[in-house]
Write a protein that holds these residues in place. Structure first.
Motif, PDB file in Angstrom:
ATOM      1  N   SER A  68      16.751 -13.256  21.165  1.00  0.00           N
ATOM      2  CA  SER A  68      16.474 -11.820  21.240  1.00  0.00           C
ATOM      3  C   SER A  68      15.216 -11.493  22.042  1.00  0.00           C
ATOM      4  N   LEU A  69      14.535 -12.500  22.559  1.00  0.00           N
ATOM      5  CA  LEU A  69      13.290 -12.259  23.294  1.00  0.00           C
ATOM      6  C   LEU A  69      13.522 -11.380  24.517  1.00  0.00           C
ATOM      7  N   PHE A  70      14.574 -11.632  25.269  1.00  0.00           N
ATOM      8  CA  PHE A  70      14.879 -10.817  26.451  1.00  0.00           C
ATOM      9  C   PHE A  70      15.008  -9.345  26.068  1.00  0.00           C
ATOM     10  N   ASP A  71      15.727  -9.064  24.983  1.00  0.00           N
ATOM     11  CA  ASP A  71      15.922  -7.682  24.549  1.00  0.00           C
ATOM     12  C   ASP A  71      14.593  -7.027  24.167  1.00  0.00           C
ATOM     13  N   ARG A  72      13.734  -7.756  23.482  1.00  0.00           N
ATOM     14  CA  ARG A  72      12.423  -7.226  23.100  1.00  0.00           C
ATOM     15  C   ARG A  72      11.565  -6.942  24.325  1.00  0.00           C
ATOM     16  N   VAL A  73      11.563  -7.867  25.285  1.00  0.00           N
ATOM     17  CA  VAL A  73      10.769  -7.693  26.503  1.00  0.00           C
ATOM     18  C   VAL A  73      11.282  -6.495  27.299  1.00  0.00           C
ATOM     19  N   ALA A  74      12.595  -6.402  27.468  1.00  0.00           N
ATOM     20  CA  ALA A  74      13.179  -5.282  28.217  1.00  0.00           C
ATOM     21  C   ALA A  74      12.816  -3.951  27.566  1.00  0.00           C
ATOM     22  N   GLY A  75      12.941  -3.873  26.268  1.00  0.00           N
ATOM     23  CA  GLY A  75      12.607  -2.634  25.561  1.00  0.00           C
ATOM     24  C   GLY A  75      11.148  -2.257  25.713  1.00  0.00           C
ATOM     25  N   ARG A  76      10.261  -3.228  25.548  1.00  0.00           N
ATOM     26  CA  ARG A  76       8.830  -2.941  25.676  1.00  0.00           C
ATOM     27  C   ARG A  76       8.485  -2.547  27.101  1.00  0.00           C
ATOM     28  N   ALA A  77       9.066  -3.223  28.091  1.00  0.00           N
ATOM     29  CA  ALA A  77       8.780  -2.908  29.495  1.00  0.00           C
ATOM     30  C   ALA A  77       9.235  -1.489  29.830  1.00  0.00           C
ATOM     31  N   ILE A  78      10.438  -1.137  29.428  1.00  0.00           N
ATOM     32  CA  ILE A  78      10.951   0.206  29.705  1.00  0.00           C
ATOM     33  C   ILE A  78      10.079   1.257  29.031  1.00  0.00           C
ATOM     34  N   TYR A  79       9.730   1.029  27.781  1.00  0.00           N
ATOM     35  CA  TYR A  79       8.903   1.987  27.049  1.00  0.00           C
ATOM     36  C   TYR A  79       7.522   2.132  27.710  1.00  0.00           C
ATOM     37  N   ALA A  80       6.890   1.015  28.054  1.00  0.00           N
ATOM     38  CA  ALA A  80       5.550   1.060  28.656  1.00  0.00           C
ATOM     39  C   ALA A  80       5.583   1.699  30.044  1.00  0.00           C
ATOM     40  N   LEU A  81       6.542   1.309  30.859  1.00  0.00           N
ATOM     41  CA  LEU A  81       6.639   1.867  32.212  1.00  0.00           C
ATOM     42  C   LEU A  81       6.940   3.361  32.197  1.00  0.00           C
ATOM     43  N   SER A  82       7.730   3.815  31.229  1.00  0.00           N
ATOM     44  CA  SER A  82       8.071   5.236  31.171  1.00  0.00           C
ATOM     45  C   SER A  82       6.863   6.105  30.843  1.00  0.00           C
ATOM     46  N   GLY A  83       5.829   5.514  30.285  1.00  0.00           N
ATOM     47  CA  GLY A  83       4.610   6.269  30.002  1.00  0.00           C
ATOM     48  C   GLY A  83       3.809   6.586  31.252  1.00  0.00           C
ATOM     49  N   ASN A  84       4.077   5.859  32.347  1.00  0.00           N
ATOM     50  CA  ASN A  84       3.330   6.065  33.594  1.00  0.00           C
ATOM     51  C   ASN A  84       4.226   6.475  34.753  1.00  0.00           C
ATOM     52  N   SER A  85       5.450   6.888  34.466  1.00  0.00           N
ATOM     53  CA  SER A  85       6.365   7.265  35.542  1.00  0.00           C
ATOM     54  C   SER A  85       7.296   8.366  35.060  1.00  0.00           C
ATOM     55  N   ASP A  86       7.692   9.220  35.976  1.00  0.00           N
ATOM     56  CA  ASP A  86       8.652  10.258  35.628  1.00  0.00           C
ATOM     57  C   ASP A  86      10.072   9.843  35.999  1.00  0.00           C
ATOM     58  N   ASN A  87      10.224   8.611  36.537  1.00  0.00           N
ATOM     59  CA  ASN A  87      11.547   8.174  36.960  1.00  0.00           C
ATOM     60  C   ASN A  87      11.651   6.653  36.906  1.00  0.00           C
ATOM     61  N   LEU A  88      12.552   6.148  36.081  1.00  0.00           N
ATOM     62  CA  LEU A  88      12.872   4.728  36.036  1.00  0.00           C
ATOM     63  C   LEU A  88      14.371   4.572  36.264  1.00  0.00           C
ATOM     64  N   THR A  89      14.745   3.567  37.021  1.00  0.00           N
ATOM     65  CA  THR A  89      16.150   3.215  37.203  1.00  0.00           C
ATOM     66  C   THR A  89      16.307   1.782  36.719  1.00  0.00           C
ATOM     67  N   VAL A  90      17.226   1.568  35.792  1.00  0.00           N
ATOM     68  CA  VAL A  90      17.434   0.245  35.206  1.00  0.00           C
ATOM     69  C   VAL A  90      18.823  -0.241  35.597  1.00  0.00           C
ATOM     70  N   ASP A  91      18.870  -1.442  36.183  1.00  0.00           N
ATOM     71  CA  ASP A  91      20.132  -2.060  36.577  1.00  0.00           C
ATOM     72  C   ASP A  91      20.250  -3.422  35.924  1.00  0.00           C
ATOM     73  N   ARG A  92      21.439  -3.713  35.430  1.00  0.00           N
ATOM     74  CA  ARG A  92      21.716  -5.014  34.825  1.00  0.00           C
ATOM     75  C   ARG A  92      22.405  -5.906  35.856  1.00  0.00           C
ATOM     76  N   TYR A  93      21.908  -7.116  35.973  1.00  0.00           N
ATOM     77  CA  TYR A  93      22.505  -8.088  36.876  1.00  0.00           C
ATOM     78  C   TYR A  93      23.044  -9.250  36.053  1.00  0.00           C
ATOM     79  N   VAL A  94      24.234  -9.690  36.397  1.00  0.00           N
ATOM     80  CA  VAL A  94      24.865 -10.789  35.653  1.00  0.00           C
ATOM     81  C   VAL A  94      24.741 -12.058  36.447  1.00  0.00           C
TER      82      VAL A  94
END
Length: 94
Positions: A68-94
């Motif tokens: 579950s580490l990847f999920d925790r890191v992704a969530g924290r990164a998105i949350y932290a980055l959204s505090g300093n940006s008005d626009n985030l685009t998230v893409d999943r790569y397989v």
């Protein structure tokens, strides 16, 4: 299992992702946007990197192993980055 996520933004204000995760027991090393984490129980590793490619900039999050580490890191990164940006685009790569 490998997982990969890309977060694009303007990055007009810096975000200390390493600082956001420094107190986690899985934290190995990091500075600014770049972070390396590892779960010794599951052997899951996660790398977070700031990448500039031409006129585009993004955060690349990659993981190897299961857990579950990847999920925790992704969530924290998105949350932290959204505090300093008005626009985030998230893409999943397989």
């Amino acid at each position: 299992m490998n997982k990969r996520l890309r977060i694009e933004s303007y990055f007009s204000q810096p975000t200390d992702l390493a600082g956001e995760m420094r107190e986690w027991p899985e934290f190995v090393t990091g500075n600014g946007y770049d972070v390396d984490l590892r779960n010794p129980d599951t052997e899951e590793t996660v790398a977070v990197r700031y990448v500039e490619s031409g006129e585009r900039a993004f955060i690349d999050i990659t993981a190897t192993g299961n857990g579950s580490l990847f999920d925790r890191v992704a969530g924290r990164a998105i949350y932290a980055l959204s505090g300093n940006s008005d626009n985030l685009t998230v893409d999943r790569y397989v």
